[in-house]
Design an enzyme around this catalytic site. Structure first.
Site, mmCIF file in Angstrom:
data_model
loop_
_atom_site.group_PDB
_atom_site.id
_atom_site.type_symbol
_atom_site.label_atom_id
_atom_site.label_comp_id
_atom_site.label_asym_id
_atom_site.label_seq_id
_atom_site.Cartn_x
_atom_site.Cartn_y
_atom_site.Cartn_z
ATOM 1 N N HIS A 179 47.309 -33.154 0.146
ATOM 2 C CA HIS A 179 46.142 -32.499 -0.665
ATOM 3 C C HIS A 179 46.431 -31.167 -0.575
ATOM 4 C CE1 HIS A 179 41.926 -31.439 -1.180
ATOM 5 N NE2 HIS A 179 42.261 -30.421 -0.307
ATOM 6 N N GLU A 205 37.533 -25.289 2.472
ATOM 7 C CA GLU A 205 38.180 -26.150 3.189
ATOM 8 C C GLU A 205 39.104 -25.674 4.540
ATOM 9 O OE1 GLU A 205 39.008 -29.038 -0.878
ATOM 10 O OE2 GLU A 205 40.802 -27.952 0.003
ATOM 11 N N TYR A 241 35.784 -35.359 1.914
ATOM 12 C CA TYR A 241 36.044 -35.921 0.383
ATOM 13 C C TYR A 241 34.533 -36.436 0.013
ATOM 14 C CZ TYR A 241 40.863 -36.168 0.430
ATOM 15 O OH TYR A 241 42.453 -35.836 0.411
ATOM 16 N N LYS A 251 49.282 -35.840 4.304
ATOM 17 C CA LYS A 251 48.522 -37.097 4.578
ATOM 18 C C LYS A 251 49.125 -37.858 5.400
ATOM 19 C CE LYS A 251 45.790 -36.620 0.491
ATOM 20 N NZ LYS A 251 45.425 -37.354 -0.892
ATOM 21 N N ASN A 307 49.239 -40.304 -1.867
ATOM 22 C CA ASN A 307 50.205 -39.564 -2.548
ATOM 23 C C ASN A 307 50.561 -38.167 -1.755
ATOM 24 O OD1 ASN A 307 47.536 -38.337 -2.358
ATOM 25 N ND2 ASN A 307 47.136 -38.257 -4.643
HETATM 26 P P1 ADP Z 1 43.767 -34.288 -5.936
HETATM 27 O O1 ADP Z 1 44.140 -34.734 -4.687
HETATM 28 O O2 ADP Z 1 45.210 -34.410 -7.011
HETATM 29 O O3 ADP Z 1 43.294 -33.073 -6.175
HETATM 30 P P2 ADP Z 1 41.356 -35.956 -6.560
HETATM 31 O O4 ADP Z 1 40.752 -34.779 -6.073
HETATM 32 O O5 ADP Z 1 41.068 -36.202 -7.964
HETATM 33 O O6 ADP Z 1 43.101 -35.732 -6.798
HETATM 34 O O7 ADP Z 1 41.252 -36.950 -5.457
HETATM 35 C C1 ADP Z 1 41.211 -37.027 -4.145
HETATM 36 C C2 ADP Z 1 42.214 -38.100 -3.598
HETATM 37 O O8 ADP Z 1 41.590 -39.383 -4.074
HETATM 38 C C3 ADP Z 1 43.850 -38.140 -4.368
HETATM 39 O O9 ADP Z 1 44.474 -37.178 -3.806
HETATM 40 C C4 ADP Z 1 44.128 -39.618 -3.910
HETATM 41 O O10 ADP Z 1 44.397 -39.602 -2.696
HETATM 42 C C5 ADP Z 1 42.552 -40.294 -4.215
HETATM 43 N N1 ADP Z 1 42.301 -40.959 -5.560
HETATM 44 C C6 ADP Z 1 42.288 -40.189 -6.582
HETATM 45 N N2 ADP Z 1 42.110 -40.918 -7.467
HETATM 46 C C7 ADP Z 1 42.283 -42.226 -7.269
HETATM 47 C C8 ADP Z 1 42.270 -43.337 -7.805
HETATM 48 N N3 ADP Z 1 41.967 -43.619 -9.165
HETATM 49 N N4 ADP Z 1 42.215 -44.554 -7.183
HETATM 50 C C9 ADP Z 1 42.579 -44.408 -5.812
HETATM 51 N N5 ADP Z 1 42.668 -42.972 -5.047
HETATM 52 C C10 ADP Z 1 42.598 -42.071 -5.879
HETATM 53 MG MG MG Z 2 41.287 -32.786 -5.566
#
Ligand code: ADP
Ligand code: MG
Length: 143
Positions: A117, A128, A51, A11, A114
């Site tokens: 992805h 994807e 997304y 990212k 974070n």
């Molecule tokens: P992952 O990437 O671990 O699969 P998700 O699919 O739930 O997590 O979420 C997609 C992305 O959205 C996350 O990687 C993060 O960048 C963002 N995200 C998820 N939850 C939150 C939150 N509560 N607040 C802000 N950003 C979030």
């Molecule tokens: Mg996810």
């Protein structure tokens, strides 16, 4: 377990911090092989579509903004149990909850920024991968 493919994004936060190498090393050390890789900058429409599953979430708007703020690296990873293996080495969505040794524990700034992805299922991995890599490109993959 057969060889499987998954999809990964390094990212904008991790790319900006010059962490393409260290993130990729973690993936490789986990037994995953990079079989396709490209640097790109997501358009707003691409980020929104990618997304779309989160479009009703309160963080969606900020997430799209974050994912378009700078370049990313999109990758196809291959290995045994690649989807699960990648999720394990990524660590929990919130770096505060991520296990030691994971990418997010080492490199993520926050639950939003974070670092990586990773596809959450083989079905989504296919979708994807197809979003970013053409069938012609994928057909040339050999090793
Ligand atoms: P992952 O990437 O671990 O699969 P998700 O699919 O739930 O997590 O979420 C997609 C992305 O959205 C996350 O990687 C993060 O960048 C963002 N995200 C998820 N939850 C939150 C939150 N509560 N607040 C802000 N950003 C979030
Ligand atoms: Mg996810």
């Amino acid at each position: 377990m057969a060889i499987e493919r998954t999809f990964s994004i390094i990212k904008p936060d991790a790319v900006a911090k010059n962490l393409i190498g260290p993130v990729t090393t973690k993936l490789e050390e986990a037994g995953l092989r990079v079989v396709a890789s490209r640097m790109t900058k997501l358009t707003q429409v691409e980020a929104q579509q990618f997304y779309a599953v989160h479009s009703e979430r309160p963080f969606y708007h900020d997430l799209v903004k974050f994912m378009t703020e700078g370049p990313v690296v999109v990758q196809v990873l291959e290995g045994e149990n690649a989807v699960k293996k990648n999720r394990e080495i990524m660590g929990a969505t919130n770096p505060a909850d991520a296990a030691d040794g994971t990418i997010r524990k080492a490199f993520a700034e926050s639950i939003e920024r974070n670092a990586v992805h990773g596809s959450d299922s083989p079905e989504n991995a296919k979708i994807e991968i197809g979003f970013f890599f053409s069938s012609a490109e994928l057909a040339t993959l050999t090793r």
